[in-house]
Structures are given as C-alpha cells and as structure tokens.
Design an enzyme around this catalytic site. Structure first.
Site, PDB file in Angstrom:
ATOM      1  N   THR A  16      37.389  25.353   2.553  1.00  0.00           N
ATOM      2  CA  THR A  16      36.815  26.702   2.652  1.00  0.00           C
ATOM      3  C   THR A  16      35.914  26.847   3.866  1.00  0.00           C
ATOM      4  O   THR A  16      35.806  27.932   4.448  1.00  0.00           O
ATOM      5  CB  THR A  16      36.039  27.009   1.343  1.00  0.00           C
ATOM      6  OG1 THR A  16      36.993  27.138   0.293  1.00  0.00           O
ATOM      7  CG2 THR A  16      35.228  28.276   1.438  1.00  0.00           C
ATOM      8  N   SER A  60      41.861  21.338   0.032  1.00  0.00           N
ATOM      9  CA  SER A  60      41.760  19.894  -0.200  1.00  0.00           C
ATOM     10  C   SER A  60      42.576  19.458  -1.410  1.00  0.00           C
ATOM     11  O   SER A  60      42.821  18.264  -1.587  1.00  0.00           O
ATOM     12  CB  SER A  60      40.298  19.485  -0.358  1.00  0.00           C
ATOM     13  OG  SER A  60      39.747  20.030  -1.538  1.00  0.00           O
ATOM     14  N   SER A  61      43.008  20.415  -2.237  1.00  0.00           N
ATOM     15  CA  SER A  61      43.869  20.038  -3.368  1.00  0.00           C
ATOM     16  C   SER A  61      45.237  19.563  -2.881  1.00  0.00           C
ATOM     17  O   SER A  61      46.000  18.961  -3.641  1.00  0.00           O
ATOM     18  CB  SER A  61      44.021  21.223  -4.329  1.00  0.00           C
ATOM     19  OG  SER A  61      44.324  22.396  -3.591  1.00  0.00           O
ATOM     20  N   ASP A  93      36.941  21.056  -3.460  1.00  0.00           N
ATOM     21  CA  ASP A  93      37.640  20.789  -4.726  1.00  0.00           C
ATOM     22  C   ASP A  93      37.902  19.301  -4.952  1.00  0.00           C
ATOM     23  O   ASP A  93      37.871  18.822  -6.085  1.00  0.00           O
ATOM     24  CB  ASP A  93      38.961  21.576  -4.786  1.00  0.00           C
ATOM     25  CG  ASP A  93      38.722  23.068  -4.984  1.00  0.00           C
ATOM     26  OD1 ASP A  93      37.570  23.455  -5.257  1.00  0.00           O
ATOM     27  OD2 ASP A  93      39.686  23.840  -4.838  1.00  0.00           O
TER      28      ASP A  93
END
Ligand code: ASP
Length: 247
Positions: A16, A60-61, A93
């Site tokens: 983000t 990042s997932s 995340d």
C-alpha cells in the site's frame, strides 16, 4: 567505511505504501520515487547517501515463502555490501511473516547491522498518508547506532517491534501492529530513536526449507483434507487444539 559513515539501503517490495490513485488510474510508485520524496526530511548525511533497490511490486499477499527468502537474501547482500542499515518497504498484510523469515536468515548477533521493515496503512494519494513518515522513521532507525545488534525490527506509527513477536491486529488503524503480550522494543519520534533492553541473541539459519505446508485444524475437519494439504510436500506444520491429544 565505518558503520556510522555508511549509507542506509532501502529495498522496495510493493504494498500500500507504493499505491497511488491519480483520480483516474491506480499506479505503483517505485522505491526510488518514495525515497526521493522523503530525502528532504532526512538529516544531511542520510539525505545524500540513502540507496534504493526495487525488487517487487504489488500486494504482499502475492509473495511466497520463497519470495520472502529472496527478500532476506537482498538484505544480506546489502549488509555484505557495507550498508550501515537496511530498510524493507513491504505490504503490511504479510510484513510480519517476511520480517520473521529475514530474522531466521540473518539471526541476531551483537554487531549485526539494523534491519527495519515498514509499510503503510494508507495509500500514497490519501489526504493524510502515513507511508512517508513511516519510511523516514524506518531510515532513522536503520541508521541508528542503538539499533546495531537488535532483532529484525518492524517500525510503523512511531513504534518499533521485534520480528519475533510482532503481528498485525487491525487492518483499519495506523497503529496496526502489536507486540502483545509484550511491549514494543522501542519508539522513534521527535526525540530520536529509543530502544529498550538487550536483544536476545539468535543463530542464523542458512538452509531454510520453503516447501512446508501449514494446516490449521478446525472442528470436524477430516483426515482427507489434511492429507490433501500435506501430500507431496517436504514437511508440514499442523496447528491443533489444546495439548494436541486429539491429533
Ligand atoms: N494489501 C496491502 C499489502 O499487504 C496492504 C498493505 O500494504 O497495507 O500489500
């Protein structure tokens, strides 16, 4: 070069903190662009000497454990290349997982240079963004002599957490991470970087295995769904109930 004279290196992996909406489209800012925005807020020596590598972008997932091991390898390269400290920009995340992988790979020893993960809860184009302040804070922590020999750190919203215990608890707060039931190991603000207590020393593990399944048991789960997750993998971690006597 002595550590106190050397550069801080920033490794950007997306998240983000790099997301920007210009009114029509979403774009991803590079680490180079983000660091250039923050340079004027840094002390002179750091303003001139911070270096940046972009190694990934996006949420990042999307990162696998192998990707996290590659990020840790970039951190090792930066330290071997003489960086005084290293900052990793990361989506929040899975930030705690990547920071923990880096902690396993690097270990904690009395002279290990500071490694600080950070990110943001608000996008870059938010009217009150938190990313640039978090990036500035993380660079200050990475440059701090007090942070030498510490755990891999996670720094957001002015708090510094150890990668060993930190976890994200609130996806809608700037103060999204906690070390509970412990306290954060420090803070960074107008009064500088403060770290409490000595770090627990840890060995470095060079040969991590990323082909490991993680299975969290739920009531009534049958053996076939566990086997489906485990078969063909090098190993598995199974999270069970109570003292595990039902497994
Ligand atoms: N979805 C984002 C990520 O983890 C969330 C964030 O960066 O805060 O990449």
């Amino acid at each position: 070069m002595q550590p106190s004279d050397a550069h801080v290196h920033v490794i950007a992996t997306g998240g983000t903190i790099s997301s920007h909406f210009d009114g029509a489209d979403w774009t991803n800012l590079t680490g180079v662009e983000l660091v250039d925005e923050v340079r004027p807020a840094l002390p002179d020596d750091l303003r001139r000497s911070v270096t940046v590598t972009d190694v990934a972008s996006g949420p990042s997932s999307n990162l696998s454990v192998g990707d996290m091991m590659r990020i840790a390898a970039h951190v090792c390269d930066a330290i071997d290349g003489g960086a005084r400290g290293v900052v990793v920009l990361h989506g929040t995340d899975t930030l705690e997982l990547s920071a923990f992988v880096a902690q396993l790979v690097l270990g904690v020893g009395p002279t290990r240079r500071p490694v600080v993960f950070t990110g943001s809860m608000r996008v870059h184009s938010h009217p009150l963004p938190d990313g640039l302040a978090n990036l500035r804070d993380a660079i200050l922590v990475a440059a701090s002599d007090a942070a030498v020999g510490r755990e891999v750190m996670v720094c957001l919203d002015g708090r510094i957490h150890s990668a060993e215990v930190v976890h994200k608890i609130d996806a809608s707060s700037l103060d999204a991470f906690t070390s509970a039931p412990f306290d954060p190991i420090g803070h960074v603000g107008a009064d500088g970087v403060h770290l409490a207590g000595p770090a627990t020393q840890r060995p470095a593990f060079a040969d991590l295995e990323d082909d490991v399944a993680f299975v969290s048991l739920t009531p009534g789960m049958d053996a076939s769904s566990i086997s489906a997750a485990i078969i063909g993998r090098r190993g598995a971690v199974v999270e069970g109930f109570g003292n595990l006597n039902e497994i």
